[in-house]
Design an enzyme around this catalytic site. Structure first.
Site, short mmCIF file in Angstrom:
data_model
loop_
_atom_site.label_atom_id
_atom_site.label_comp_id
_atom_site.label_asym_id
_atom_site.label_seq_id
_atom_site.Cartn_x
_atom_site.Cartn_y
_atom_site.Cartn_z
N TYR A 1 7.48 36.26 4.97
CA TYR A 1 6.77 35.10 5.53
C TYR A 1 7.73 33.92 5.72
O TYR A 1 7.83 33.34 6.81
CB TYR A 1 5.61 34.70 4.61
CG TYR A 1 5.02 33.36 4.95
CD1 TYR A 1 4.21 33.20 6.07
CD2 TYR A 1 5.29 32.23 4.17
CE1 TYR A 1 3.68 31.97 6.40
CE2 TYR A 1 4.77 30.99 4.50
CZ TYR A 1 3.96 30.86 5.61
OH TYR A 1 3.46 29.63 5.94
N SER B 1 7.21 25.75 6.79
CA SER B 1 6.70 25.85 5.41
C SER B 1 7.81 25.58 4.41
O SER B 1 9.00 25.86 4.68
CB SER B 1 6.19 27.28 5.20
OG SER B 1 5.95 27.52 3.84
N ARG C 1 3.26 22.14 -8.11
CA ARG C 1 3.27 22.08 -6.66
C ARG C 1 2.96 20.68 -6.16
O ARG C 1 2.34 19.88 -6.85
CB ARG C 1 2.21 23.04 -6.07
CG ARG C 1 2.47 24.52 -6.34
CD ARG C 1 3.66 25.04 -5.56
NE ARG C 1 3.89 26.46 -5.76
CZ ARG C 1 4.59 26.98 -6.78
NH1 ARG C 1 5.12 26.18 -7.68
NH2 ARG C 1 4.77 28.28 -6.87
N ASP D 1 -5.06 36.22 21.67
CA ASP D 1 -4.02 36.54 20.70
C ASP D 1 -2.67 36.10 21.28
O ASP D 1 -2.37 36.41 22.44
CB ASP D 1 -4.06 38.07 20.50
CG ASP D 1 -3.18 38.55 19.37
OD1 ASP D 1 -2.06 38.03 19.21
OD2 ASP D 1 -3.63 39.46 18.66
N LYS E 1 9.34 31.98 9.31
CA LYS E 1 9.32 30.54 9.60
C LYS E 1 10.73 30.03 9.84
O LYS E 1 10.99 29.24 10.75
CB LYS E 1 8.65 29.79 8.46
CG LYS E 1 7.16 30.10 8.29
CD LYS E 1 6.35 29.57 9.46
CE LYS E 1 4.88 29.92 9.36
NZ LYS E 1 4.10 29.45 10.52
N HIS F 1 -5.83 30.27 -2.51
CA HIS F 1 -5.22 29.00 -2.91
C HIS F 1 -5.88 28.40 -4.14
O HIS F 1 -7.08 28.54 -4.35
CB HIS F 1 -5.27 28.02 -1.73
CG HIS F 1 -4.44 28.50 -0.58
ND1 HIS F 1 -4.99 29.18 0.47
CD2 HIS F 1 -3.12 28.43 -0.35
CE1 HIS F 1 -4.02 29.51 1.31
NE2 HIS F 1 -2.88 29.07 0.84
N1 UFG Z 1 -2.25 29.84 -8.98
C1 UFG Z 1 -2.83 30.30 -10.14
N2 UFG Z 1 -3.97 31.05 -10.04
C2 UFG Z 1 -4.57 31.35 -8.83
C3 UFG Z 1 -3.96 30.86 -7.63
C4 UFG Z 1 -2.80 30.11 -7.75
O1 UFG Z 1 -2.34 30.06 -11.24
O2 UFG Z 1 -5.60 32.03 -8.82
C5 UFG Z 1 -1.02 29.00 -9.06
C6 UFG Z 1 0.19 29.62 -8.36
O3 UFG Z 1 0.87 30.49 -9.22
C7 UFG Z 1 0.98 28.35 -8.01
C8 UFG Z 1 -0.11 27.31 -7.72
O4 UFG Z 1 -1.28 27.79 -8.39
O5 UFG Z 1 1.73 27.90 -9.12
C9 UFG Z 1 -0.42 27.14 -6.25
O6 UFG Z 1 -0.69 28.40 -5.67
P1 UFG Z 1 -1.25 28.60 -4.19
O7 UFG Z 1 -1.46 30.08 -4.01
O8 UFG Z 1 -2.38 27.69 -3.95
O9 UFG Z 1 -0.05 28.09 -3.28
P2 UFG Z 1 1.47 28.59 -3.22
O10 UFG Z 1 2.28 27.48 -3.80
O11 UFG Z 1 1.66 29.93 -3.75
O12 UFG Z 1 1.65 28.75 -1.64
C10 UFG Z 1 1.99 27.69 -0.82
C11 UFG Z 1 1.43 27.90 0.59
C12 UFG Z 1 2.12 29.04 1.27
C13 UFG Z 1 3.60 28.83 1.22
C14 UFG Z 1 4.04 28.70 -0.22
C15 UFG Z 1 5.51 28.45 -0.33
O13 UFG Z 1 0.04 28.16 0.52
O14 UFG Z 1 1.73 29.11 2.64
O15 UFG Z 1 3.37 27.60 -0.81
O16 UFG Z 1 6.02 29.16 -1.42
F1 UFG Z 1 4.26 29.86 1.77
#
Ligand code: UFG
Length: 325
Positions: free
Chosen positions: A139, A115, A219, A49, A143, A187
């Site tokens: 989070y 990030s 995204r 760790d 960073k 994700h």
């Molecule tokens: N989404 C859905 N349904 C789901 C999961 C995701 O509609 O079940 C949408 C989210 O709202 C977003 C997109 O899909 O619009 C992507 O979502 P993710 O959870 O895959 O990724 P994020 O953009 O939320 O997160 C990423 C990185 C994080 C980072 C973040 C920055 O995984 O580590 O971007 O805001 F912190």
């Protein structure tokens, strides 16, 4: 030898693979809280760790480490809102421990997993590195705080770093040896593919009323192997005497949730049931990188610039992981 913390995790393990391919010797330090032992592709592995300074000192004593790539961290935005103390402990104090162990052992080159979360709600897209950093979550703040620490260490200790701000890491090793595997999975792409496989009943779309062309979140999905290659470039930049830098890593193009689903439908040939749900708190409407600095200065270019080939790598891995078709 390169120390890779978190080298059993998703981005860490793919980077270890690229480092080995480039001829580096690698030691992985990982506590396996989120990583997978079978993802460690180097023979040199220490389970431990980063919060434990004695473990770190042991690694630096045992291996002739010349640079550190630091992936070990907690990575969920919503979890960081619920339990910020853990995030500050692991992501901030853990990283500080790594930096102090480096200092004690005279190691001066550092590649950091940052990030897009450091930007907060974008004031403009695509987002360049000079965009104000106003993170919205603990989070993102961890960073950003580490980046500030790095800048101070650089001034005081003849220390050099590259901080890589990832947008949405996605896809899996095209050779299928390792892949994306989070528990729980949060994700978008793996969730959609689990729906395609029948492992989940439906995809819930988090928000359909964003100010985007189809109302869903947009995204910038960057293939994990492209991210991994950027880490090797960053290391080579530092080894060649290059200055400390911050780089965005994305492809510079956004896809909406509905577009991702459509591509997944085409690639898998399966039905993907959907439910439209409310927005997920804290989600920005659009996050797209301006990655031109990394292109210009490191000569790095993503190979996966279309979503379908990226999703194909994720789908192949998912079929292998669940052992079904
Ligand atoms: N989404 C859905 N349904 C789901 C999961 C995701 O509609 O079940 C949408 C989210 O709202 C977003 C997109 O899909 O619009 C992507 O979502 P993710 O959870 O895959 O990724 P994020 O953009 O939320 O997160 C990423 C990185 C994080 C980072 C973040 C920055 O995984 O580590 O971007 O805001 F912190």
């Amino acid at each position: 030898m390169i120390l890779v913390t978190g080298g059993a995790g998703y981005i860490g393990s793919h980077t270890v693979k690229e480092l080995l391919r480039a001829g580096y010797e690698v030691v992985v330090l990982d506590d396996l809280s989120a990583g997978h032992r079978e993802f460690v592709l180097t023979p040199h592995f220490v389970r431990g760790d980063i919060r434990d300074r004695a473990t770190l000192d042991g690694v630096f004593r045992r291996y002739p480490i010349t640079a550190v790539m630091h992936f070990a961290a907690l990575t969920s935005v919503p979890e960081s809102v619920e339990d910020p103390a853990r995030y500050y402990e692991v992501n901030l104090l853990g990283t500080w421990n790594v930096l102090e162990a480096m200092r004690a052992h005279g190691v001066k080159l550092f590649v950091f997993s940052s990030s897009a979360a450091v930007y907060g709600d974008p004031q403009k897209v695509p987002i360049p590195e000079e965009h104000p950093a106003q993170p919205k979550s603990p989070y993102g703040r961890t960073k950003r705080m580490v980046e500030e620490i790095l800048a101070d260490y650089e001034k005081a200790y003849a220390f050099r770093y590259v901080s890589l701000r990832y947008f949405n890491a996605a896809g899996s090793d095209p050779e299928g040896e390792i892949g994306e595997w989070h528990e729980p999975e949060r994700h978008l792409i793996p969730i959609v593919l689990e729906v395609a496989l029948g492992k989940r009943p439906y995809l819930e779309i988090f928000g359909t009323d964003y100010e985007t062309p189809d109302g869903t979140g947009v995204r910038d999905y960057i293939h994990v192997t492209d991210l991994a290659r950027a880490h090797v470039r960053a290391l080579q930049h530092l080894e060649a005497g290059g200055e400390s830098r911050v780089y965005n890593l994305g492809i510079g193009r956004g896809y909406s949730v509905r577009e991702v689903m459509e591509v997944c439908r085409r690639v898998t040939g399966r039905d993907i049931p959907v439910r439209e749900g409310p927005r997920r708190p804290g989600d920005p409407a659009v996050l797209v990188a301006d990655p031109s600095r990394a292109l210009r200065e490191m000569g790095w270019q993503p190979r996966f610039t279309e979503l379908a080939p990226l999703v194909e790598t994720a789908w192949r891995w998912m079929l292998k992981k669940f052992g079904s078709a």
